[in-house]
Write an enzyme that holds these catalytic residues in place. Structure first.
Site, PDB file in Angstrom:
ATOM      1  N   GLN A 103      78.163 -16.480 -58.389  1.00 28.38           N
ATOM      2  CA  GLN A 103      77.741 -16.170 -57.011  1.00 28.38           C
ATOM      3  C   GLN A 103      76.216 -16.185 -56.923  1.00 28.38           C
ATOM      4  O   GLN A 103      75.657 -16.034 -55.854  1.00 28.38           O
ATOM      5  CB  GLN A 103      78.243 -14.775 -56.617  1.00 28.38           C
ATOM      6  CG  GLN A 103      79.757 -14.643 -56.635  1.00 28.38           C
ATOM      7  CD  GLN A 103      80.175 -13.182 -56.575  1.00 28.38           C
ATOM      8  OE1 GLN A 103      80.308 -12.606 -55.499  1.00 28.38           O
ATOM      9  NE2 GLN A 103      80.393 -12.581 -57.721  1.00 28.38           N
ATOM     10  N   HIS A 121      77.680 -19.792 -53.936  1.00 23.64           N
ATOM     11  CA  HIS A 121      76.820 -19.342 -52.833  1.00 23.64           C
ATOM     12  C   HIS A 121      75.566 -20.202 -52.692  1.00 23.64           C
ATOM     13  O   HIS A 121      74.645 -19.840 -51.967  1.00 23.64           O
ATOM     14  CB  HIS A 121      76.428 -17.864 -53.022  1.00 23.64           C
ATOM     15  CG  HIS A 121      77.583 -16.935 -52.807  1.00 23.64           C
ATOM     16  ND1 HIS A 121      77.564 -15.604 -53.175  1.00 23.64           N
ATOM     17  CD2 HIS A 121      78.818 -17.146 -52.269  1.00 23.64           C
ATOM     18  CE1 HIS A 121      78.729 -15.043 -52.861  1.00 23.64           C
ATOM     19  NE2 HIS A 121      79.497 -15.956 -52.328  1.00 23.64           N
ATOM     20  N   CYS A 132      70.247 -33.753 -40.526  1.00 21.80           N
ATOM     21  CA  CYS A 132      70.925 -34.864 -41.228  1.00 21.80           C
ATOM     22  C   CYS A 132      71.764 -34.369 -42.406  1.00 21.80           C
ATOM     23  O   CYS A 132      72.570 -35.130 -42.949  1.00 21.80           O
ATOM     24  CB  CYS A 132      69.943 -35.949 -41.646  1.00 21.80           C
ATOM     25  SG  CYS A 132      68.902 -35.515 -43.051  1.00 21.80           S
ATOM     26  N   ASN A 215      80.572  -4.386 -66.667  1.00 18.89           N
ATOM     27  CA  ASN A 215      79.779  -3.793 -65.592  1.00 18.89           C
ATOM     28  C   ASN A 215      79.434  -2.356 -65.995  1.00 18.89           C
ATOM     29  O   ASN A 215      80.282  -1.668 -66.553  1.00 18.89           O
ATOM     30  CB  ASN A 215      80.603  -3.775 -64.284  1.00 18.89           C
ATOM     31  CG  ASN A 215      79.720  -3.668 -63.044  1.00 18.89           C
ATOM     32  OD1 ASN A 215      78.939  -2.735 -62.923  1.00 18.89           O
ATOM     33  ND2 ASN A 215      79.859  -4.624 -62.148  1.00 18.89           N
TER      34      ASN A 215
END
Ligand code: OAD
Length: 241
Positions: A103, A121, A132, A215
């Site tokens: 991400q 992302h 364009c 984590n």
């Protein structure tokens, strides 16, 4: 802190995996000095996403949005991949069916050498023409405000998926295939609150994969993963090789 036995279990699953997917978020780059979005020092504590990271905010005030991205470009330009990024490259080298889903827009996985990846992302070092649609790499720091397309002279925007925008369909399809067919999914440093990535661990789990997360804090993933390794990416990921 994660126990040695849990680290050993995850390492063994990764070593035996024929197909491995790694999903990363801002936490893996926190150890390189890139600020995360949520948490005590997170960017969204000091800045309003709706003023800076939506198509509406860019339509309203492209200068303000570009100034914010210039500030982030400047901040990220001096950062280097850390050992966690490096080990992800090594996983890719060792596993024939490997896919990295990040991400992060900072480009640090590419800088470390990752090649089989989806930057779902986008990438802060790419710009896209609002008219364009051409996407090009641009490493100017600072980028001249307002930047214009060298093909049609119209306004450029960051090549980043903002709130309210959809992910590229081919990226999503590539990720879905990898998640449904992997033996192991390793989730590193994401708060697990931004969809669709927040749903990826459940997809892999339902398809039968062994799922582990790294984590320092509990996340919505913690309840569904097989092993939750509590700690920092740069300290724990190297134990998994
Ligand atoms: P968040 O900032 O939401 O979450 C970062 C996570 O990393 C938290 O769960 C932290 O506990 C964890 N963390 C912090 N330090 C860590 C470390 N040293 N090692 C491992 N983990 C650590 O970031 P994301 O989940 O990536 O969107 O956020 C998802 C998306 O929201 C981002 O991609 C961004 C943002 O708005 C766009 O840029 C489009």
């Amino acid at each position: 802190m994660a126990s040695m036995s849990d680290l050993g279990i995850v390492r063994d699953h990764i070593a035996a995996a024929r197909s491995l997917v790694v999903l990363t978020g801002a936490g893996i780059s926190a150890d390189s000095g890139v600020p995360t979005f949520r948490g005590a020092d997170g960017l969204w504590r000091n800045f309003r996403a709706e003023d800076l990271a939506t198509p509406e905010s860019f339509d309203r005030d492209p200068r303000l949005v570009w100034e914010w991205y210039n500030w982030r470009r400047e901040l990220i330009a001096s950062k280097r991949p850390n050992p966690a990024h490096d080990i992800v490259v090594e996983f890719e080298r060792r596993c024939s069916q490997f896919w990295l889903i990040t991400q992060n827009v900072d480009g640090l996985h590419r800088a470390a050498g990752s090649q089989r990846l989806s930057e779902i992302h986008g990438n802060i070092w790419k710009v896209r023409c609002t008219v364009c649609g051409v996407v090009e790499e641009n490493r100017d720091v600072p980028i001249p405000i307002l930047p214009s397309c060298r093909h049609c002279q119209e306004l450029l925007r960051p090549h980043i998926v903002w709130f309210g925008e959809s992910l590229a369909a081919d990226d999503l399809a590539r990720c879905a295939t990898a998640l449904r067919s992997c033996d192991v999914l390793l989730v590193v440093g994401t708060s697990g609150v931004v969809y669709p990535a927040a749903g990826f661990a459940a997809v892999a789990k339902e398809a039968g994969a062994f799922v582990a997360e790294i984590n320092p804090d509990p996340t919505p993933h913690s309840g569904i993963v097989d092993v939750s390794l509590k700690g920092r990416a740069k300290e724990l990921v190297p134990f998994l090789l």
